[in-house]
Design an enzyme around this catalytic site. Sequence first.
Site, PDB file in Angstrom:
ATOM      1  N   GLY A 156       0.783  -1.239   0.000  1.00  0.00           N
ATOM      2  CA  GLY A 156       0.000   0.000   0.000  1.00  0.00           C
ATOM      3  C   GLY A 156       0.806   1.276   0.000  1.00  0.00           C
ATOM      4  O   GLY A 156       0.269   2.340   0.297  1.00  0.00           O
ATOM      5  N   HIS A 163       9.737   4.728   5.743  1.00  0.00           N
ATOM      6  CA  HIS A 163       8.913   5.545   6.633  1.00  0.00           C
ATOM      7  C   HIS A 163       7.849   4.680   7.278  1.00  0.00           C
ATOM      8  O   HIS A 163       7.505   3.620   6.770  1.00  0.00           O
ATOM      9  CB  HIS A 163       8.261   6.700   5.872  1.00  0.00           C
ATOM     10  CG  HIS A 163       7.229   6.260   4.871  1.00  0.00           C
ATOM     11  ND1 HIS A 163       7.565   5.690   3.656  1.00  0.00           N
ATOM     12  CD2 HIS A 163       5.877   6.289   4.900  1.00  0.00           C
ATOM     13  CE1 HIS A 163       6.455   5.390   2.989  1.00  0.00           C
ATOM     14  NE2 HIS A 163       5.409   5.730   3.723  1.00  0.00           N
ATOM     15  N   CYS A 193      -3.939 -14.088  31.222  1.00  0.00           N
ATOM     16  CA  CYS A 193      -3.813 -13.309  29.985  1.00  0.00           C
ATOM     17  C   CYS A 193      -3.678 -14.297  28.827  1.00  0.00           C
ATOM     18  O   CYS A 193      -2.818 -15.181  28.854  1.00  0.00           O
ATOM     19  CB  CYS A 193      -2.584 -12.399  30.074  1.00  0.00           C
ATOM     20  SG  CYS A 193      -2.033 -11.763  28.486  1.00  0.00           S
TER      21      CYS A 193
HETATM   22 ZN    ZN Z   1       0.126 -11.087  29.073  1.00  0.00          ZN
END
Ligand code: ZN
Length: 334
Positions: A156, A163, A193
């Site tokens: 794209g 950059h 998590c």
């Molecule tokens: Zn984590």
Amino acid sequence: MSELRLNLITREWVVIASERAARPDQFTHKEKVELPEEYAENCPFCPGHETSTPDEVLRYPEKGDWEIRVVPNKFSSLSRTAIKHRNNDGRHHSVAGYGHHEVVIESSKHNLFLAHQPLSAIETLIQTYKTRFLAIYADPAIEHVAIFKNHGEDAGTSLEHPHSQIIGTPITPIQIRDRLDAGRDYFDDTGECLMCATLDDELSAGTRVIFETDLFVAFIPYAALSPFHTWIFPKRHAACFGEITDEEGIELALHLKTVLAKLFVGLDNPAFNFVIRSESPSAATSEYFHWYISIVPRLTRTAGFELGSGMYINTAIPEDSADFLRNVNEEDET
Ligand SMILES: [Zn+2]
Ligand SMILES: [Zn+2]
């Protein structure tokens, strides 16, 4: 037989098309890609053309020849002058196009790709990302900040000069909401998590790990959405990229350089995108989100199947791709 794998973090199903699977080296460019020169007369980011960009918001070093510049995007679709205003008219919901859009010029050299930069320069780039990430989040009208890079036309960008971009938006994009929801649901069910648990899985399996150091792991996800799709995770649980320590910045630079150099050498300079997925600084203590970098080489195109089903087809087997990249000598440029 092909296999459908569920990516628990993105909640997307992927068809790992083992019957149609290509060998990893079949994704390499058939013809050697010509690299550009160090300076391009018509490039707005090359030194000497500083007036082609809006006034910079950050320059490193501040005095003398610059190595990194951050400038507002001249063609930004979001404006700092708009007033953040929400408008709900029946089923038509809109917000004024307020936001930040910055371009990070990663080097003064037109042809010095991130994979080839010295480690110290990549470390400075990561610190620059952190500085601008926190600065944009300090604007109370901003809900989300994304840092990303497009390399090559298939990713794209038509601008060759190395950059990356930083966008601050007045809303939270769906991709982030989906990942936050997945993390929250998993945390509700298990008290863990999801990303920390995924890291444990990947480290004990080892088959999809590309590169591991004390503080980070680069691996191909079990349900990689596309060939050579790579994640770099910090081992320390942290929801927000803005919390990265100097020591972690040094190791992250090594991971970015290593993975990008392996892709450059192994697949001959493929187009790629990367994005830093992160919570906001105000949610930095979140136990259920874990920041990471996603690198997506643009080797295949998505088509009607993806559009029609919302599922992906990956024609490379994640374990084979990881094995291939592990064995690429990233210092071999010939
Ligand atoms: Zn984590
Ligand atoms: Zn240039």
